[in-house]
Design a protein around this motif. Sequence first.
Motif, PDB file in Angstrom:
ATOM      1  N   TYR A 265       0.763  -1.326  -0.111  1.00 46.78           N
ATOM      2  CA  TYR A 265       0.086   0.190  -0.195  1.00 46.78           C
ATOM      3  C   TYR A 265       0.637   1.102  -0.036  1.00 46.78           C
ATOM      4  CZ  TYR A 265      -3.134  -3.890   0.895  1.00 46.78           C
ATOM      5  OH  TYR A 265      -3.621  -5.015   1.141  1.00 46.78           O
ATOM      6  N   PHE A 266       2.210   1.167   0.110  1.00 41.41           N
ATOM      7  CA  PHE A 266       3.015   2.362  -0.102  1.00 41.41           C
ATOM      8  C   PHE A 266       3.384   2.492  -1.657  1.00 41.41           C
ATOM      9  CE2 PHE A 266       3.366   2.201   4.500  1.00 41.41           C
ATOM     10  CZ  PHE A 266       3.692   3.120   4.910  1.00 41.41           C
ATOM     11  N   PRO A 267       2.920   3.765  -2.146  1.00 41.97           N
ATOM     12  CA  PRO A 267       3.387   3.892  -3.634  1.00 41.97           C
ATOM     13  C   PRO A 267       5.022   4.001  -3.321  1.00 41.97           C
ATOM     14  CG  PRO A 267       1.583   5.440  -2.695  1.00 41.97           C
ATOM     15  CD  PRO A 267       2.168   4.756  -1.473  1.00 41.97           C
ATOM     16  N   LYS A 268       5.593   3.743  -4.769  1.00 40.75           N
ATOM     17  CA  LYS A 268       7.235   3.892  -4.875  1.00 40.75           C
ATOM     18  C   LYS A 268       7.615   5.327  -4.433  1.00 40.75           C
ATOM     19  CE  LYS A 268       8.267  -0.093  -7.599  1.00 40.75           C
ATOM     20  NZ  LYS A 268       8.982  -0.508  -8.907  1.00 40.75           N
ATOM     21  N   ASP A 269       6.757   6.085  -4.807  1.00 39.27           N
ATOM     22  CA  ASP A 269       7.309   7.554  -4.584  1.00 39.27           C
ATOM     23  C   ASP A 269       6.913   8.207  -3.020  1.00 39.27           C
ATOM     24  OD1 ASP A 269       4.478   7.749  -4.829  1.00 39.27           O
ATOM     25  OD2 ASP A 269       4.653   9.528  -6.398  1.00 39.27           O
ATOM     26  N   HIS A 270       6.373   7.212  -2.220  1.00 38.64           N
ATOM     27  CA  HIS A 270       6.337   7.807  -0.813  1.00 38.64           C
ATOM     28  C   HIS A 270       7.491   7.866  -0.100  1.00 38.64           C
ATOM     29  CE1 HIS A 270       4.890   7.693   3.266  1.00 38.64           C
ATOM     30  NE2 HIS A 270       3.656   8.158   2.902  1.00 38.64           N
ATOM     31  N   PRO A 271       7.723   8.937   0.461  1.00 36.79           N
ATOM     32  CA  PRO A 271       9.091   9.004   1.198  1.00 36.79           C
ATOM     33  C   PRO A 271       9.593   8.018   2.195  1.00 36.79           C
ATOM     34  CG  PRO A 271       7.748  11.156   1.547  1.00 36.79           C
ATOM     35  CD  PRO A 271       6.730  10.008   0.871  1.00 36.79           C
ATOM     36  N   LYS A 272       8.592   7.166   2.719  1.00 32.80           N
ATOM     37  CA  LYS A 272       8.972   6.066   3.553  1.00 32.80           C
ATOM     38  C   LYS A 272       8.987   4.722   2.772  1.00 32.80           C
ATOM     39  CE  LYS A 272       8.682   8.908   7.362  1.00 32.80           C
ATOM     40  NZ  LYS A 272       9.887   9.010   8.232  1.00 32.80           N
ATOM     41  N   GLN A 273       8.680   4.674   1.798  1.00 27.67           N
ATOM     42  CA  GLN A 273       8.750   3.218   1.101  1.00 27.67           C
ATOM     43  C   GLN A 273      10.238   2.875   1.176  1.00 27.67           C
ATOM     44  OE1 GLN A 273      10.084   2.060  -2.107  1.00 27.67           O
ATOM     45  NE2 GLN A 273       8.688   0.599  -2.549  1.00 27.67           N
ATOM     46  N   LYS A 274      11.235   3.655   0.611  1.00 24.66           N
ATOM     47  CA  LYS A 274      12.511   3.176   0.702  1.00 24.66           C
ATOM     48  C   LYS A 274      12.871   2.602   1.850  1.00 24.66           C
ATOM     49  CE  LYS A 274      14.190   5.212  -3.367  1.00 24.66           C
ATOM     50  NZ  LYS A 274      14.901   6.294  -4.314  1.00 24.66           N
ATOM     51  N   GLU A 275      12.564   3.328   2.747  1.00 23.68           N
ATOM     52  CA  GLU A 275      12.835   2.956   4.238  1.00 23.68           C
ATOM     53  C   GLU A 275      12.411   1.664   4.798  1.00 23.68           C
ATOM     54  OE1 GLU A 275      10.958   4.754   7.952  1.00 23.68           O
ATOM     55  OE2 GLU A 275      12.627   6.040   7.854  1.00 23.68           O
ATOM     56  N   LEU A 276      11.208   1.366   4.494  1.00 27.02           N
ATOM     57  CA  LEU A 276      10.737   0.047   4.761  1.00 27.02           C
ATOM     58  C   LEU A 276      11.353  -1.183   3.757  1.00 27.02           C
ATOM     59  CD1 LEU A 276       6.765   1.093   5.004  1.00 27.02           C
ATOM     60  CD2 LEU A 276       8.438   0.728   7.007  1.00 27.02           C
ATOM     61  N   VAL A 277      11.525  -0.923   2.610  1.00 27.25           N
ATOM     62  CA  VAL A 277      12.378  -1.846   1.965  1.00 27.25           C
ATOM     63  C   VAL A 277      13.478  -2.116   2.611  1.00 27.25           C
ATOM     64  CG1 VAL A 277      13.281  -2.299  -0.405  1.00 27.25           C
ATOM     65  CG2 VAL A 277      10.893  -1.249  -0.236  1.00 27.25           C
ATOM     66  N   GLY A 278      14.164  -1.104   2.981  1.00 28.89           N
ATOM     67  CA  GLY A 278      15.617  -1.178   3.697  1.00 28.89           C
ATOM     68  C   GLY A 278      15.382  -2.098   4.913  1.00 28.89           C
ATOM     69  N   TYR A 279      14.385  -1.913   5.630  1.00 26.43           N
ATOM     70  CA  TYR A 279      14.078  -2.840   6.875  1.00 26.43           C
ATOM     71  C   TYR A 279      14.054  -4.113   6.530  1.00 26.43           C
ATOM     72  CZ  TYR A 279      13.118   1.530   9.583  1.00 26.43           C
ATOM     73  OH  TYR A 279      13.128   2.853  10.150  1.00 26.43           O
ATOM     74  N   LEU A 280      13.256  -4.575   5.304  1.00 27.83           N
ATOM     75  CA  LEU A 280      13.037  -6.009   4.852  1.00 27.83           C
ATOM     76  C   LEU A 280      14.376  -6.599   4.386  1.00 27.83           C
ATOM     77  CD1 LEU A 280      11.170  -8.157   4.069  1.00 27.83           C
ATOM     78  CD2 LEU A 280      11.009  -6.898   1.828  1.00 27.83           C
ATOM     79  N   ASN A 281      15.278  -5.628   3.461  1.00 31.88           N
ATOM     80  CA  ASN A 281      16.384  -6.155   3.207  1.00 31.88           C
ATOM     81  C   ASN A 281      17.554  -6.483   4.639  1.00 31.88           C
ATOM     82  OD1 ASN A 281      17.497  -6.095   0.303  1.00 31.88           O
ATOM     83  ND2 ASN A 281      15.758  -4.743   0.570  1.00 31.88           N
ATOM     84  N   GLU A 282      17.134  -5.727   5.503  1.00 35.12           N
ATOM     85  CA  GLU A 282      18.089  -5.598   6.893  1.00 35.12           C
ATOM     86  C   GLU A 282      17.771  -7.229   7.606  1.00 35.12           C
ATOM     87  OE1 GLU A 282      19.140  -2.455  10.001  1.00 35.12           O
ATOM     88  OE2 GLU A 282      17.102  -3.131  10.139  1.00 35.12           O
ATOM     89  N   LEU A 283      16.243  -7.465   7.512  1.00 31.18           N
ATOM     90  CA  LEU A 283      15.907  -8.550   7.894  1.00 31.18           C
ATOM     91  C   LEU A 283      16.422  -9.796   7.199  1.00 31.18           C
ATOM     92  CD1 LEU A 283      13.813 -10.046  10.321  1.00 31.18           C
ATOM     93  CD2 LEU A 283      12.067  -9.940   8.314  1.00 31.18           C
ATOM     94  N   ALA A 284      16.025  -9.832   6.003  1.00 33.35           N
ATOM     95  CA  ALA A 284      16.521 -10.955   5.071  1.00 33.35           C
ATOM     96  C   ALA A 284      17.908 -11.117   5.318  1.00 33.35           C
ATOM     97  CB  ALA A 284      16.029 -10.691   3.653  1.00 33.35           C
ATOM     98  N   ASN A 285      18.762 -10.418   5.391  1.00 36.19           N
ATOM     99  CA  ASN A 285      20.261 -10.520   5.646  1.00 36.19           C
ATOM    100  C   ASN A 285      20.389 -10.929   6.972  1.00 36.19           C
ATOM    101  OD1 ASN A 285      21.728  -9.616   3.320  1.00 36.19           O
ATOM    102  ND2 ASN A 285      20.926  -7.633   3.726  1.00 36.19           N
ATOM    103  N   GLY A 286      19.940 -10.751   7.938  1.00 40.11           N
ATOM    104  CA  GLY A 286      19.952 -11.192   9.168  1.00 40.11           C
ATOM    105  C   GLY A 286      19.479 -12.514   9.499  1.00 40.11           C
ATOM    106  N   VAL A 287      18.426 -12.819   9.011  1.00 38.05           N
ATOM    107  CA  VAL A 287      17.717 -14.227   9.352  1.00 38.05           C
ATOM    108  C   VAL A 287      18.565 -15.470   8.496  1.00 38.05           C
ATOM    109  CG1 VAL A 287      15.558 -13.433  10.135  1.00 38.05           C
ATOM    110  CG2 VAL A 287      15.791 -14.212   7.531  1.00 38.05           C
ATOM    111  N   SER A 288      19.052 -14.895   7.241  1.00 36.21           N
ATOM    112  CA  SER A 288      19.928 -15.781   6.600  1.00 36.21           C
ATOM    113  C   SER A 288      21.165 -16.382   7.178  1.00 36.21           C
ATOM    114  CB  SER A 288      20.074 -15.084   4.975  1.00 36.21           C
ATOM    115  OG  SER A 288      19.170 -14.736   4.338  1.00 36.21           O
ATOM    116  N   LYS A 289      21.697 -15.704   7.856  1.00 33.30           N
ATOM    117  CA  LYS A 289      22.738 -16.072   8.747  1.00 33.30           C
ATOM    118  C   LYS A 289      22.680 -16.965   9.666  1.00 33.30           C
ATOM    119  CE  LYS A 289      24.898 -11.252   8.435  1.00 33.30           C
ATOM    120  NZ  LYS A 289      25.322 -10.235   9.426  1.00 33.30           N
TER     121      LYS A 289
END
Length: 409
Positions: A265-289
């Motif tokens: 529900y977050f449009p790509k141009d929403h200021p917070k969208q990239k931040e949330l995508v960053g959190y997801l990448n952080e989680l994926a990297n963390g749990v993969s270990k």
Amino acid sequence: MKKLSLFVYSGLGVITIFVLFLCCKPSESKSASIQQREQIIPTNLKWSERMALSIMKRHPKAWQIDNHEKPKWDYKIGMILTAYEKLYAKTKEQKYFDYIRDYADVLIDSTGSFQNFNPKDHNIDFINAGKILFGLYHKTNNQKYLKALQTLRNQFVDYPRTQSGGFWHKAIYPNQMWLDGLYMGQPFYARYTVEFENGAKLDDVAHQFELLRNHAYDKETGLFFHAWDESKKMPWANKETGTAPHIWLRALGWYGMALVDVLDYFPKDHPKQKELVGYLNELANGVSKYQDASGLWYQVPNLPNRKGNYLEASGSSMLVYAIAKGVNKGYLPAKFNKVATKGFDGLTNKLIKVDNNGELHITQVCASAGLGGNPYRDGSFEYYMSEKIKIDNSHGLGGFLLAAIELDK
């Protein structure tokens, strides 16, 4: 005399026939019941449909899941039914839609009022099942679903918050935010504000994630503690940081699912969208270990060798779903598809059991876990090991269904 004896004989004949009729009826009913139990679930279907049909076979009414004795508006059943929504969208099988609608109609009356609902309870868990109401309303245009949606949205108006603006997990857990609560409330809140309020509250949705990222993240492991007490007054809370003592697998699962679902529900141009995508990448990297060689994760994932720890099904399923969806949506690099696939293979090879009729069962599911309350839960490693381990618990069923649908195995 002949007439009399004929009458008696005839009467006995009627009685005999009547008795035979009575005897046959239960047999036919019993036969139908046995036939229902022995219904074969085809093994050539995808894992998602096999599990969905298995659940419906065991529980013809969705409110019966987890062997509930009476209907209850339940966050776990809500998670399962969001998976049935996805399955209905893929297969167009009416039985999946009917299963969802029947659950809502049992718990919501013709005026749109919920059974056994007290708005003053301020329980964020209650919000989660509300996600099924969007689809019901759009498909049927029945105003009772809209009224129920509005009732749940209004919960956020006066919902208690921490001083920094985070929703309490429940009114009975003051000043506390749990990772669980992000999944329970934020995907609903995000969808509602986008569909009915032009996205006016998306910043508030993102703020909930920011708070837990800033306060529950553990730099040492790259994972997240189960919860955060802003007041730092709870006996389980770290007196300096306010965090819970341990990392719990299913809490990571809730967090991951919440991220990929709100991002819808977050449009790509929403200021917070990239931040949330960053959190997801952080989680994926963390749990993969911390992914085990089996593809699964442990109940307390950063302590795999500690005595009593075990590979847990629900959290593993949730992480598989979150990572797979993250890849499918383009939020995560394609390399993470290997992590998701390995995780799903671990589930089907080690934790899914198939009975003689093709019915699926998921094993090694932590029944429940939390912090505080009565009896008191201290968040220790020993506590997480002490919670019951169940077969076909709804947390595992819902997580597995979502993972199977997302990977389309």
